[in-house]
Motif scaffolding. Structure first.
Motif, PDB file in Angstrom:
ATOM      1  N   TRP A   1     -19.496  48.644  46.503  1.00  0.00           N
ATOM      2  CA  TRP A   1     -20.152  49.393  47.582  1.00  0.00           C
ATOM      3  C   TRP A   1     -21.015  48.462  48.434  1.00  0.00           C
TER       4      TRP A   1
ATOM      5  N   ASN B   1     -22.455  54.339  54.071  1.00  0.00           N
ATOM      6  CA  ASN B   1     -23.210  55.576  53.867  1.00  0.00           C
ATOM      7  C   ASN B   1     -22.437  56.835  54.232  1.00  0.00           C
ATOM      8  N   THR B   2     -21.111  56.735  54.258  1.00  0.00           N
ATOM      9  CA  THR B   2     -20.276  57.902  54.500  1.00  0.00           C
ATOM     10  C   THR B   2     -19.438  58.167  53.258  1.00  0.00           C
ATOM     11  N   GLU B   3     -19.042  59.412  53.101  1.00  0.00           N
ATOM     12  CA  GLU B   3     -18.190  59.750  51.953  1.00  0.00           C
ATOM     13  C   GLU B   3     -16.751  59.374  52.258  1.00  0.00           C
ATOM     14  N   PRO B   4     -16.028  58.978  51.269  1.00  0.00           N
ATOM     15  CA  PRO B   4     -16.338  58.930  49.842  1.00  0.00           C
ATOM     16  C   PRO B   4     -17.009  57.633  49.394  1.00  0.00           C
TER      17      PRO B   4
ATOM     18  N   TRP C   1     -20.002  56.307  49.911  1.00  0.00           N
ATOM     19  CA  TRP C   1     -21.379  56.444  49.449  1.00  0.00           C
ATOM     20  C   TRP C   1     -21.427  56.745  47.951  1.00  0.00           C
ATOM     21  N   THR C   2     -20.435  57.457  47.458  1.00  0.00           N
ATOM     22  CA  THR C   2     -20.368  57.813  46.041  1.00  0.00           C
ATOM     23  C   THR C   2     -20.430  56.576  45.150  1.00  0.00           C
TER      24      THR C   2
ATOM     25  N   HIS D   1     -13.802  63.016  41.289  1.00  0.00           N
ATOM     26  CA  HIS D   1     -13.947  63.794  42.528  1.00  0.00           C
ATOM     27  C   HIS D   1     -13.786  62.856  43.742  1.00  0.00           C
ATOM     28  N   MET D   2     -14.367  61.668  43.648  1.00  0.00           N
ATOM     29  CA  MET D   2     -14.273  60.684  44.727  1.00  0.00           C
ATOM     30  C   MET D   2     -12.813  60.281  44.961  1.00  0.00           C
TER      31      MET D   2
ATOM     32  N   TYR E   1     -10.845  62.670  47.152  1.00  0.00           N
ATOM     33  CA  TYR E   1     -11.436  62.969  48.451  1.00  0.00           C
ATOM     34  C   TYR E   1     -10.377  63.188  49.538  1.00  0.00           C
TER      35      TYR E   1
END
Length: 141
Positions: A97, A106-109, A111-112, A134-135, A138
Motif C-alpha cells: 500500500w 486512499n481510494t477503495e479497494p 485503502w483496505t 472482501h477486498m 471489490y
C-alpha cells in the motif's frame, strides 16, 4: 501500462518472481512489438532499472484505476491463497500500500491494504481474512 505497473509494484515488494514478470512482458511485447516502452523493457536486464522505468513512465493522472485494481486484486488473491502465514501476508500488504501511486492510495479497494491487518493486533485472524476476501471481491460486479 497499468498491467506493467502492477507487476513492477509486486516485483518491488518481492511478491512475485522475476520469471512471472518476464513471461508476461514477453506476451505483452509479442502482442504489441511496436510499443517503445515494451521494447525497452524487453532489453532491460537489470530488474531494478526496469521497475524504475515503469514507475517513472506511467501517466498517473490518466491511470485506469479500475483496470489497475482488477489486475492487482487478481494477483493478490492468488498470492493470498499461496500464503500460509496471514501475519506475513498482512505485513507485505501494508508495505505494498505504501508503494502504490499516491493518487489511488486512499481510494477503495486500495485503502483496505493499509488497515486490513489491524484485527491481528488483538488476535482476530478471521476478521483480517474477511477484510482481505472482501477486498478481493471489490470488482466482482
Amino acid at each position: 501500462m497499468e498491467e506493467l505497473l502492477v507487476y513492477a509494484v509486486l516485483l518491488y515488494e518481492e511478491l512475485i518472481p522475476e520469471n512471472e514478470y518476464r513471461k508476461r512482458l514477453d506476451e505483452l511485447f509479442l502482442n504489441n512489438p511496436e510499443n517503445d516502452d515494451l521494447l525497452y523493457l524487453e532489453w532491460e536486464t537489470d530488474l531494478k532499472k526496469a521497475i524504475i522505468y515503469v514507475r517513472t513512465h506511467i501517466d498517473y493522472k490518466n491511470l485506469d484505476h479500475e483496470r489497475f485494481g482488477r489486475i492487482l486484486m487478481s494477483k493478490l488473491k492468488r498470492i493470498y491463497g499461496d500464503s500460509p502465514d496471514i501475519k506475513y501476508f498482512a505485513n507485505r500488504m501494508y508495505h505494498l500500500w505504501q508503494n502504490l501511486p499516491e493518487n489511488i492510495q486512499n481510494t477503495e479497494p486500495f485503502w483496505t491494504l493499509s488497515y486490513a491487518d489491524d484485527p491481528l493486533s488483538w488476535g482476530d485472524e478471521k476478521q483480517t481474512r474477511d477484510i482481505y476476501e472482501h477486498m478481493f471481491s471489490y470488482y466482482k460486479n
